[in-house]
Design an enzyme around this catalytic site. Sequence first.
Site, PDB file in Angstrom:
ATOM      1  N   PHE A  97      32.186   8.512 -20.005  1.00 12.93           N
ATOM      2  CA  PHE A  97      32.408   9.272 -21.235  1.00 12.93           C
ATOM      3  C   PHE A  97      31.201  10.211 -21.469  1.00 12.93           C
ATOM      4  CE2 PHE A  97      32.690   9.663 -25.887  1.00 12.93           C
ATOM      5  CZ  PHE A  97      34.049   9.909 -26.041  1.00 12.93           C
ATOM      6  N   ASP A 128      29.591  -0.425 -21.400  1.00 13.26           N
ATOM      7  CA  ASP A 128      30.242   0.246 -22.520  1.00 13.26           C
ATOM      8  C   ASP A 128      31.650  -0.331 -22.628  1.00 13.26           C
ATOM      9  OD1 ASP A 128      31.653   1.929 -24.243  1.00 13.26           O
ATOM     10  OD2 ASP A 128      30.406   3.654 -23.734  1.00 13.26           O
ATOM     11  N   TYR A 137      36.284   1.750 -33.915  1.00 15.19           N
ATOM     12  CA  TYR A 137      37.469   2.401 -34.500  1.00 15.19           C
ATOM     13  C   TYR A 137      38.625   2.551 -33.522  1.00 15.19           C
ATOM     14  CZ  TYR A 137      34.876   6.333 -32.457  1.00 15.19           C
ATOM     15  OH  TYR A 137      34.154   7.127 -31.602  1.00 15.19           O
ATOM     16  N   LYS A 138      38.501   2.006 -32.317  1.00 16.60           N
ATOM     17  CA  LYS A 138      39.606   2.092 -31.352  1.00 16.60           C
ATOM     18  C   LYS A 138      40.505   0.864 -31.562  1.00 16.60           C
ATOM     19  CE  LYS A 138      37.081   5.297 -28.562  1.00 16.60           C
ATOM     20  NZ  LYS A 138      36.016   5.535 -27.607  1.00 16.60           N
ATOM     21  N   ARG A 194      47.547  10.543 -22.014  1.00 21.52           N
ATOM     22  CA  ARG A 194      47.172   9.137 -22.203  1.00 21.52           C
ATOM     23  C   ARG A 194      48.133   8.469 -23.173  1.00 21.52           C
ATOM     24  NH1 ARG A 194      41.021   8.067 -23.701  1.00 21.52           N
ATOM     25  NH2 ARG A 194      41.790   9.086 -25.590  1.00 21.52           N
TER      26      ARG A 194
HETATM   27  C1  LIG Z   1      34.989   6.386 -27.905  1.00 18.90           C
HETATM   28  C2  LIG Z   1      33.825   6.242 -26.986  1.00 18.90           C
HETATM   29  C3  LIG Z   1      32.529   6.497 -27.425  1.00 18.90           C
HETATM   30  C4  LIG Z   1      32.332   6.982 -28.845  1.00 18.90           C
HETATM   31  O1  LIG Z   1      31.044   7.251 -29.249  1.00 18.90           O
HETATM   32  P1  LIG Z   1      30.801   7.643 -30.777  1.00 18.90           P
HETATM   33  O2  LIG Z   1      29.360   7.569 -30.946  1.00 18.90           O
HETATM   34  O3  LIG Z   1      31.585   6.693 -31.638  1.00 18.90           O
HETATM   35  O4  LIG Z   1      31.337   9.027 -30.981  1.00 18.90           O
HETATM   36  C5  LIG Z   1      31.477   6.289 -26.540  1.00 18.90           C
HETATM   37  N1  LIG Z   1      31.706   5.865 -25.267  1.00 18.90           N
HETATM   38  C6  LIG Z   1      32.961   5.638 -24.804  1.00 18.90           C
HETATM   39  C7  LIG Z   1      33.178   5.166 -23.408  1.00 18.90           C
HETATM   40  C8  LIG Z   1      34.046   5.827 -25.650  1.00 18.90           C
HETATM   41  O5  LIG Z   1      35.281   5.613 -25.201  1.00 18.90           O
END
Ligand SMILES: *Cc1c(COP(=O)(O)O)cnc(C)c1O
Length: 444
Positions: free
Chosen positions: A165, A242, A267-268, A416
């Site tokens: 990400f 992560d 929040y996911k 997705r």
């Molecule tokens: C959603 C997600 C993030 C989100 O980071 P934020 O700081 O909440 O914006 C980070 N890493 C991964 C792999 C994600 O899927």
Amino acid sequence: MNDLTPDATSTAQALFARAQKLDAADPLASYRSLFYGTDPATAANTQGMPIAYFDGNSLGRPALASFDRIEKFLRADWGTRLIRSWDEQWMELPLELGDALGAAALGAAPGQTFIGDSTSVLLYKLARAAVAPLSEDVERAKKAAHPIAAGRGGRTEIVVDSDNFPTDRYLLEGIAAERGMTLRWIDADTSAGVTPEQVAAALSEKTALVLLSHVAYRSGFMADGPGITKLVHDAGALILWDLSHSVGSVVVELDAWGADLAVGCGYKYLCGGPGSPAFGYVRADLQDTLEQPIQGWMGVADVFAMGPEYVAAAGIRRFITGTPPVIGMLALHDPIAMIAEVGIAAIRAKSIALTEFAIEVTDALLAPLGVTLATPREASQRGGHVTLNHPAMREVNAALWEVDVIPDYRDPHGLRIGLSPLTTSFTETHLGMLAVRDALLRLA
Ligand SMILES: *Cc1c(COP(=O)(O)O)cnc(C)c1O
């Protein structure tokens, strides 16, 4: 030429019957009605409510219980108890909720998980802490007498994959620049993910830290958590997982894996709401050897002593920086309690059944239109979402949003389909995927 053949129509009908059967037999089916927008009556009366919501892996739905919880918070905990609530509940909240999450979804014994800042900030804090004891600090690390920390002098590389990400990659670029370290890139396949063989090839006596996503945000590929953790340890390095796309949908066993550090999103699948805080995990025996880089007043041994200098708290509290985001944690409470009640194994079983069904529909109805699967067919290598590739998916996604069917699009040409075990039904999946087929027939 694009009209459906009678065969395709009867296949769709047979799949609908299967979806109904799967819903009827689903032991988690009743949990869906505990979330806002899933009741057909409310949904039909609410302008713009999705017909099929395929983004629970990006922004989960709110739990109905969160409405009352937030109202009570405003009137009672904040409005009436005011500052007294810090003593009465809020000071301990990041650790208590962290422990609850650790037990429900992370395979983490108490005292190792906390709710903190955003995912990005927590990734920074833990990654930066993990690479702090470099050569000039080695004496201090030795004093800490931790075998991993003590042997880390001269380790100048951080391993990360090219398809992680963006925030993960950008943060490490910054940390590498800050510490004079080098990033060692694993070249990941965007239609798969990082394998143990690739990790092994990237590791050396120079490796300080490896940061990987357990479930890849693009393809849904699930990495080998315990296998990769062991490889990294054998090379004398630390691993930071992560778990943003894992937590609340797949089985994670941080203690059993021997994982060092982990961070994941609130929040996911955890349905904490936009901007709700993330969680961090630091293995118990590492906590007192690591120094987090953002030293604030809430992470010290005696918060209200307000002493002249920073003295880190013992244990997990030292990873907290400032005032915890109490409001941001509100909507996390009930989903975490539901995960604890259902059990993560049952959630994973439903998740596999949902993704299997989505793959079945893809094979039957979408593959004939040129759609390919970017997600592994092997369930053990798959997280909670399925990614479908087709050159027209950017347009397909836009057309679906017009009709309140909500997946999302990720380059190069992936649609997705996020399937959230507590909130997605099989008939919803079927309905949404028929809409994908219809959009493809119109646009491709
Ligand atoms: C959603 C997600 C993030 C989100 O980071 P934020 O700081 O909440 O914006 C980070 N890493 C991964 C792999 C994600 O899927």
